[in-house]
Design a protein around this motif. Structure first.
Motif, PDB file in Angstrom:
ATOM      1  N   ILE A 240       0.834  -1.203   0.000  1.00 50.55           N
ATOM      2  CA  ILE A 240       0.000   0.000   0.000  1.00 50.55           C
ATOM      3  C   ILE A 240       0.871   1.256   0.000  1.00 50.55           C
ATOM      4  O   ILE A 240       0.643   2.200  -0.764  1.00 50.55           O
ATOM      5  CB  ILE A 240      -0.947  -0.001   1.219  1.00 50.55           C
ATOM      6  CG1 ILE A 240      -1.990  -1.118   1.082  1.00 50.55           C
ATOM      7  CG2 ILE A 240      -1.634   1.355   1.376  1.00 50.55           C
ATOM      8  CD1 ILE A 240      -2.807  -1.359   2.341  1.00 50.55           C
ATOM      9  N   ALA A 241       1.875   1.269   0.883  1.00 51.27           N
ATOM     10  CA  ALA A 241       2.753   2.437   1.001  1.00 51.27           C
ATOM     11  C   ALA A 241       3.562   2.653  -0.276  1.00 51.27           C
ATOM     12  O   ALA A 241       3.753   3.796  -0.716  1.00 51.27           O
ATOM     13  CB  ALA A 241       3.690   2.260   2.197  1.00 51.27           C
ATOM     14  N   MET A 242       4.043   1.567  -0.889  1.00 53.18           N
ATOM     15  CA  MET A 242       4.811   1.680  -2.128  1.00 53.18           C
ATOM     16  C   MET A 242       3.961   2.291  -3.241  1.00 53.18           C
ATOM     17  O   MET A 242       4.414   3.183  -3.976  1.00 53.18           O
ATOM     18  CB  MET A 242       5.314   0.301  -2.560  1.00 53.18           C
ATOM     19  CG  MET A 242       6.112   0.316  -3.860  1.00 53.18           C
ATOM     20  SD  MET A 242       6.265  -1.324  -4.631  1.00 53.18           S
ATOM     21  CE  MET A 242       4.572  -1.590  -5.219  1.00 53.18           C
ATOM     22  N   ASN A 243       2.733   1.818  -3.380  1.00 54.61           N
ATOM     23  CA  ASN A 243       1.862   2.348  -4.427  1.00 54.61           C
ATOM     24  C   ASN A 243       1.517   3.812  -4.190  1.00 54.61           C
ATOM     25  O   ASN A 243       1.443   4.603  -5.141  1.00 54.61           O
ATOM     26  CB  ASN A 243       0.598   1.494  -4.539  1.00 54.61           C
ATOM     27  CG  ASN A 243       0.814   0.261  -5.395  1.00 54.61           C
ATOM     28  OD1 ASN A 243       0.776   0.323  -6.618  1.00 54.61           O
ATOM     29  ND2 ASN A 243       1.054  -0.873  -4.754  1.00 54.61           N
ATOM     30  N   LEU A 244       1.327   4.197  -2.936  1.00 53.97           N
ATOM     31  CA  LEU A 244       1.071   5.596  -2.634  1.00 53.97           C
ATOM     32  C   LEU A 244       2.295   6.443  -2.982  1.00 53.97           C
ATOM     33  O   LEU A 244       2.172   7.528  -3.559  1.00 53.97           O
ATOM     34  CB  LEU A 244       0.709   5.767  -1.157  1.00 53.97           C
ATOM     35  CG  LEU A 244       0.449   7.208  -0.698  1.00 53.97           C
ATOM     36  CD1 LEU A 244      -0.710   7.831  -1.469  1.00 53.97           C
ATOM     37  CD2 LEU A 244       0.158   7.244   0.811  1.00 53.97           C
ATOM     38  N   ALA A 245       3.481   5.952  -2.639  1.00 50.07           N
ATOM     39  CA  ALA A 245       4.712   6.682  -2.953  1.00 50.07           C
ATOM     40  C   ALA A 245       4.886   6.823  -4.462  1.00 50.07           C
ATOM     41  O   ALA A 245       5.344   7.866  -4.953  1.00 50.07           O
ATOM     42  CB  ALA A 245       5.922   5.971  -2.345  1.00 50.07           C
TER      43      ALA A 245
END
Length: 410
Positions: A240-245
């Protein structure tokens, strides 16, 4: 979703590597240093590895080499994505004939300086801050760790990092009409940018890399390849965090391009963007896998991408051929032939100025570690991947801005 305790799910037992690594494709082997090959050899011994490929611009990095492509089964490697999550290229082609640049370089310089900000820690304040829908994403509130990074992300939206990050005006030339882009044969003024997810992405990468190392105990010499199971809470959170970044990095480019397009009073004929520090869920040989491209450009059938050279060397707008042996990938640039330390020790400021003058390129900022001589010959790199991409157009840099404080990319 709760914030993960770093000691949760801790595995005390060291995970054994496979005795023999899986074979992988190498493009431009004569251009690739031994250190990068050794790193890729080790990555192919991970129990989760399924397939791999090494691009012709590859060089040694942390864990997975830069220029390494690795497909894994239900596992994601934070250092396989890279520290600068979602780092990408963005190209805007304007309705301005290429010859318009000459004689108007003072205007292009003024606007480039006015609407870009470079270097580690750089941010906008108050009314300078940009607004974008990415800041409204629910992930900033649903994961406590990300919530604490919101203000940093807000302030740095529309800025660029240090190191090899840049924004440059140049002239792009199409040798023939491209029907897909609806652009006629000719030369056009264009804007090319390279940057990623800034301090927000760097902090995400650091947090989840440490978490992966605590949960995935690999032999000491391979600990930077620590991975997270995508069925675990830690793996889901990182995904989730990678895709947001990645979306945040894209938003940074969007802000820069919109500001500069307005400043020069242009219309955009076409815009192309691709990222090269990311992981995707893709189907390979009938199986859904996690494809890490650390410093590699997606090159699926018909997929557009940008492969830059150096501040004086050409870049190329390309269309992927969908080569399965490269895991639908191509190089992300020329690749370094000198480390930053070696470049500083072997290249003088006078030599760098001479090369810039010879190529009629104006440089704003940048250290000796980014000198053109520190990079491989982009033409040789492109020649090594003709089976991976078709070249649609050639981009010639004319004015380049980079960080002038010697800071590395975030």
């Amino acid at each position: 979703m709760r914030n993960i305790n770093k000691s949760a799910e801790l595995t005390e037992e060291t995970i054994a590597l496979n005795e023999h690594g899986i074979d992988y494709s190498v493009y431009g082997a004569e251009h690739i240093e031994e250190g990068a090959r050794k790193q890729m050899d080790v990555a192919m011994k991970l129990p989760v590895s399924v397939a791999g490929a090494l691009m012709p611009d590859a060089h040694q990095g942390y864990g997975l080499p830069i220029g390494g492509v690795l497909a894994t089964r239900n596992a994601i490697i934070p250092y396989g994505v890279g520290v600068d999550i979602g780092c990408r290229m963005a190209l805007s082609i304007f309705d301005i004939p290429g010859d318009n640049y000459f004689g108007n370089d003072a205007k292009y310089k003024r606007e480039l300086i006015a609407h870009t900000k470079f270097g580690a820690g750089q941010s906008f304040k108050g009314s300078e801050r940009a607004e974008h829908a990415v800041l409204d994403r629910e992930e900033f509130g649903s994961i406590r760790f990300l919530k604490g990074l919101f203000d940093k992300a807000y302030g740095q939206l529309g800025t660029s990092g240090g190191g090899n990050h840049f924004a440059e005006w140049g002239i792009i030339e199409f040798a023939e009409r491209d029907e897909v882009l609806n652009i006629d044969k000719g030369r056009y003024v264009a804007l090319l940018t390279h940057s990623g997810s800034r301090g927000f992405g760097a902090t995400v990468a650091d947090y989840y890399t440490k978490l992966a190392k605590s949960l995935c105990k690999l032999p000491k010499e391979t600990e930077n390849l620590a991975y997270l199971d995508l069925n675990s809470e830690a793996g889901i959170e990182y995904w989730i965090a990678m895709n947001l970044a990645g979306d945040y990095a894209s938003a940074c480019h969007e802000v820069i391009h919109k500001r500069l397009t307005k400043a020069i009073g242009a219309e955009v004929l076409a815009k192309v963007e691709n990222h090269h520090n990311f992981a995707w869920k893709e189907t390979l040989n009938g199986e859904e896998l996690i494809v890490h491209r650390k410093g590699a450009t997606p090159a699926g059938k018909g997929v557009l991408g940008i492969i830059p050279g150096s501040m004086t060397a050409p870049g190329f707008l390309v269309r992927g051929k969908g080569e399965v042996n490269s895991i639908y990938s191509a190089s992300h640039g020329a690749g370094r032939q000198m480390s930053r330390k070696k470049a500083h020790a072997n290249i003088s400021r006078e030599e760098m100025k001479a090369v810039l003058k010879a190529h009629d390129v104006m440089l704003i900022g940048a250290g000796l570690d980014e000198a053109p001589m520190a990079y491989k010959d982009i033409n040789k790199v492109m020649a090594a991947q003709t089976e991976l991409v078709d070249v649609l157009a050639r981009f010639e840099p004319k004015m380049v801005r980079m960080a002038d404080d010697g800071s590395r990319e975030d």
